[in-house]
Design a protein around this motif. Structure first.
Motif, PDB file in Angstrom:
ATOM      1  N   GLY A   8       0.825  -1.222   0.000  1.00 26.76           N
ATOM      2  CA  GLY A   8       0.000   0.000   0.000  1.00 26.76           C
ATOM      3  C   GLY A   8       0.850   1.259   0.000  1.00 26.76           C
ATOM      4  O   GLY A   8       0.527   2.227   0.680  1.00 26.76           O
ATOM      5  N   LEU A  13      -1.567   2.262  -3.800  1.00 26.48           N
ATOM      6  CA  LEU A  13      -2.759   3.103  -3.599  1.00 26.48           C
ATOM      7  C   LEU A  13      -3.219   3.696  -4.929  1.00 26.48           C
ATOM      8  O   LEU A  13      -4.426   3.754  -5.216  1.00 26.48           O
ATOM      9  CB  LEU A  13      -2.440   4.224  -2.598  1.00 26.48           C
ATOM     10  CG  LEU A  13      -2.113   3.754  -1.174  1.00 26.48           C
ATOM     11  CD1 LEU A  13      -1.504   4.889  -0.359  1.00 26.48           C
ATOM     12  CD2 LEU A  13      -3.368   3.222  -0.475  1.00 26.48           C
ATOM     13  N   TYR A  16      -5.161   1.200  -6.987  1.00 29.94           N
ATOM     14  CA  TYR A  16      -6.543   1.060  -6.517  1.00 29.94           C
ATOM     15  C   TYR A  16      -7.406   2.173  -7.111  1.00 29.94           C
ATOM     16  O   TYR A  16      -8.497   1.935  -7.628  1.00 29.94           O
ATOM     17  CB  TYR A  16      -6.590   1.111  -4.983  1.00 29.94           C
ATOM     18  CG  TYR A  16      -7.987   0.917  -4.432  1.00 29.94           C
ATOM     19  CD1 TYR A  16      -8.412  -0.338  -4.020  1.00 29.94           C
ATOM     20  CD2 TYR A  16      -8.882   1.986  -4.347  1.00 29.94           C
ATOM     21  CE1 TYR A  16      -9.698  -0.524  -3.524  1.00 29.94           C
ATOM     22  CE2 TYR A  16     -10.166   1.805  -3.861  1.00 29.94           C
ATOM     23  CZ  TYR A  16     -10.562   0.557  -3.453  1.00 29.94           C
ATOM     24  OH  TYR A  16     -11.850   0.376  -2.980  1.00 29.94           O
ATOM     25  N   GLU A  34      -1.239  -4.532   3.164  1.00 28.49           N
ATOM     26  CA  GLU A  34      -0.089  -3.692   3.520  1.00 28.49           C
ATOM     27  C   GLU A  34       0.522  -4.204   4.822  1.00 28.49           C
ATOM     28  O   GLU A  34      -0.173  -4.372   5.820  1.00 28.49           O
ATOM     29  CB  GLU A  34      -0.550  -2.225   3.657  1.00 28.49           C
ATOM     30  CG  GLU A  34       0.449  -1.291   4.313  1.00 28.49           C
ATOM     31  CD  GLU A  34       1.827  -1.249   3.641  1.00 28.49           C
ATOM     32  OE1 GLU A  34       1.897  -1.119   2.410  1.00 28.49           O
ATOM     33  OE2 GLU A  34       2.831  -1.366   4.370  1.00 28.49           O
ATOM     34  N   CYS A 123       1.631   9.735   0.281  1.00 26.65           N
ATOM     35  CA  CYS A 123       0.905   8.491   0.579  1.00 26.65           C
ATOM     36  C   CYS A 123      -0.420   8.798   1.265  1.00 26.65           C
ATOM     37  O   CYS A 123      -1.453   8.195   0.960  1.00 26.65           O
ATOM     38  CB  CYS A 123       1.729   7.619   1.510  1.00 26.65           C
ATOM     39  SG  CYS A 123       2.629   6.338   0.693  1.00 26.65           S
ATOM     40  N   ARG A 127      -4.062   7.811   0.293  1.00 27.07           N
ATOM     41  CA  ARG A 127      -4.750   6.893   1.215  1.00 27.07           C
ATOM     42  C   ARG A 127      -6.105   7.446   1.650  1.00 27.07           C
ATOM     43  O   ARG A 127      -7.060   6.691   1.840  1.00 27.07           O
ATOM     44  CB  ARG A 127      -3.828   6.646   2.421  1.00 27.07           C
ATOM     45  CG  ARG A 127      -4.389   5.801   3.532  1.00 27.07           C
ATOM     46  CD  ARG A 127      -4.658   4.376   3.087  1.00 27.07           C
ATOM     47  NE  ARG A 127      -5.227   3.614   4.181  1.00 27.07           N
ATOM     48  CZ  ARG A 127      -6.504   3.642   4.509  1.00 27.07           C
ATOM     49  NH1 ARG A 127      -7.363   4.382   3.808  1.00 27.07           N
ATOM     50  NH2 ARG A 127      -6.948   2.921   5.513  1.00 27.07           N
ATOM     51  N   VAL A 130      -8.921   6.253  -0.462  1.00 29.88           N
ATOM     52  CA  VAL A 130      -9.209   4.808  -0.522  1.00 29.88           C
ATOM     53  C   VAL A 130     -10.016   4.432   0.721  1.00 29.88           C
ATOM     54  O   VAL A 130      -9.631   4.795   1.836  1.00 29.88           O
ATOM     55  CB  VAL A 130      -7.886   4.004  -0.564  1.00 29.88           C
ATOM     56  CG1 VAL A 130      -8.144   2.516  -0.498  1.00 29.88           C
ATOM     57  CG2 VAL A 130      -7.094   4.358  -1.821  1.00 29.88           C
ATOM     58  N   VAL A 135      -8.207  -1.538   2.754  1.00 27.85           N
ATOM     59  CA  VAL A 135      -6.801  -1.716   3.132  1.00 27.85           C
ATOM     60  C   VAL A 135      -6.737  -2.612   4.365  1.00 27.85           C
ATOM     61  O   VAL A 135      -7.294  -2.302   5.415  1.00 27.85           O
ATOM     62  CB  VAL A 135      -6.115  -0.364   3.435  1.00 27.85           C
ATOM     63  CG1 VAL A 135      -4.631  -0.566   3.710  1.00 27.85           C
ATOM     64  CG2 VAL A 135      -6.304   0.608   2.274  1.00 27.85           C
TER      65      VAL A 135
END
Ligand SMILES: Cc1cc2nc3c(=O)[nH]c(=O)nc-3n(C[C@H](O)[C@H](O)[C@H](O)COP(=O)(O)OP(=O)(O)OC[C@H]3O[C@@H](n4cnc5c(N)ncnc54)[C@H](O)[C@@H]3O)c2cc1C
Length: 249
Positions: A8, A13, A16, A34, A123, A127, A130, A135
């Motif tokens: 991840g 990410l 996704y 992850e 990140c 993130r 998402v 995750v």
């Protein structure tokens, strides 16, 4: 159909989000596995992008024009948020350890730019888009072939397994999945395994006040006899994406 993304980080990410954009999430289960402990992705933590400390992984990353165009195509708001959180670089200044300027290299034309941004911040921006349930914190230690249908089977650290239909490999330099593709026993030594070539990098953050005389929008590389030292701003202040914020890398 079950799709597993192993890792991840920024690519996992992004993968996704691209699957989501092209409509491939509909009717499919897509899970990012992850290994690392989840970070705090609350709204309060997201607002606190200025928190650069020694627990941050990966110091800063430079997103090139190409990378920024990819992000723009993915989601214009995401792209703009990245620009707001990082520092836009227009020039690379190369100099020698004795202080000579060797070159001032523009990043490119008017539509070309590069952004220095904390890797963890980048990140986190990805993130935040998402869903949490996509995750899962689990370390994959192997990918084998499932009995019967010969599809991929993930093996986790706790020795449990999960059969999926499709695997997207984003687990970085010590990738367990890449090793599995080559059916190698040893994580460190197989065809196409990473090879240490004697280059070591150390990165971190300092207050931007330490960069006296460094113009905004400039990234510096000082070349020495057996190494190089790079520095530049990595955050922005409220006035715009080329104005230096509090943090330098
Ligand atoms: C010092 C340095 C500076 C760099 N600077 C730049 C730069 O300025 N610009 C640029 O574009 N690129 C830069 N790169 C390259 C860039 O970081 C990599 O190309 C990129 O991170 C690779 O992404 P990845 O998803 O393959 O791996 P990673 O980014 O390493 O992500 C892997 C993820 O998978 C997780 N993971 C690992 N193993 C497992 C497992 N077994 N099970 C589950 N999860 C697992 C990890 O925790 C991590 O979150 C730099 C690299 C280094 C080392």
């Amino acid at each position: 159909m079950k799709i597993a993304i192993i890792g991840g980080g920024i690519p996992g990410l992004s993968q996704y989000l691209f699957l989501q954009k092209v409509g491939l999430l509909r009717g499919r289960s897509v899970t990012i596995y992850e290994a690392r402990e989840a970070q705090d992705h609350s709204a309060a933590a997201a607002a606190d992008f200025g928190t650069y400390n020694s627990s941050v992984i990966g110091a800063s990353i430079g997103l090139s024009s190409t990378g920024l165009r990819v992000l723009k195509r993915l989601d214009i708001e995401l792209h703009d948020e990245i620009l707001r959180a990082g520092h836009v670089i227009r020039t690379w200044r190369m100099s020698s350890a004795r202080g000579w300027t060797l070159a001032n290299l523009p990043v490119g034309g008017d539509d070309e730019r590069m952004v220095m941004i904390g890797r963890e911040v980048c990140c986190q921006i990805l993130r935040n888009r998402v869903p949490d349930e996509a995750v899962v914190r689990r370390k994959v230690i192997d990918v084998s072939l499932a009995e019967g249908n010969n599809g991929p089977r993930l093996v986790f650290q706790d020795q449990t397994t999960e059969e999926v239909d499709f695997v997207i490999v984003c687990d970085g330099i010590w990738s367990r999945a890449r090793r599995a593709m080559f059916r190698a026993q040893d994580l460190n030594q197989y065809e196409f395994s990473p090879l240490y070539e004697g280059l070591v990098g150390v990165g971190g953050f300092v207050p931007s006040s330490k960069l006296q005389g460094t113009p905004e929008g400039e990234m510096n590389v000082v070349l020495g006899a057996n190494g190089f030292f790079g520095y530049g701003y990595t955050t922005v202040n409220a006035q715009g994406s080329s104005k230096a914020g509090d943090t330098a890398v």
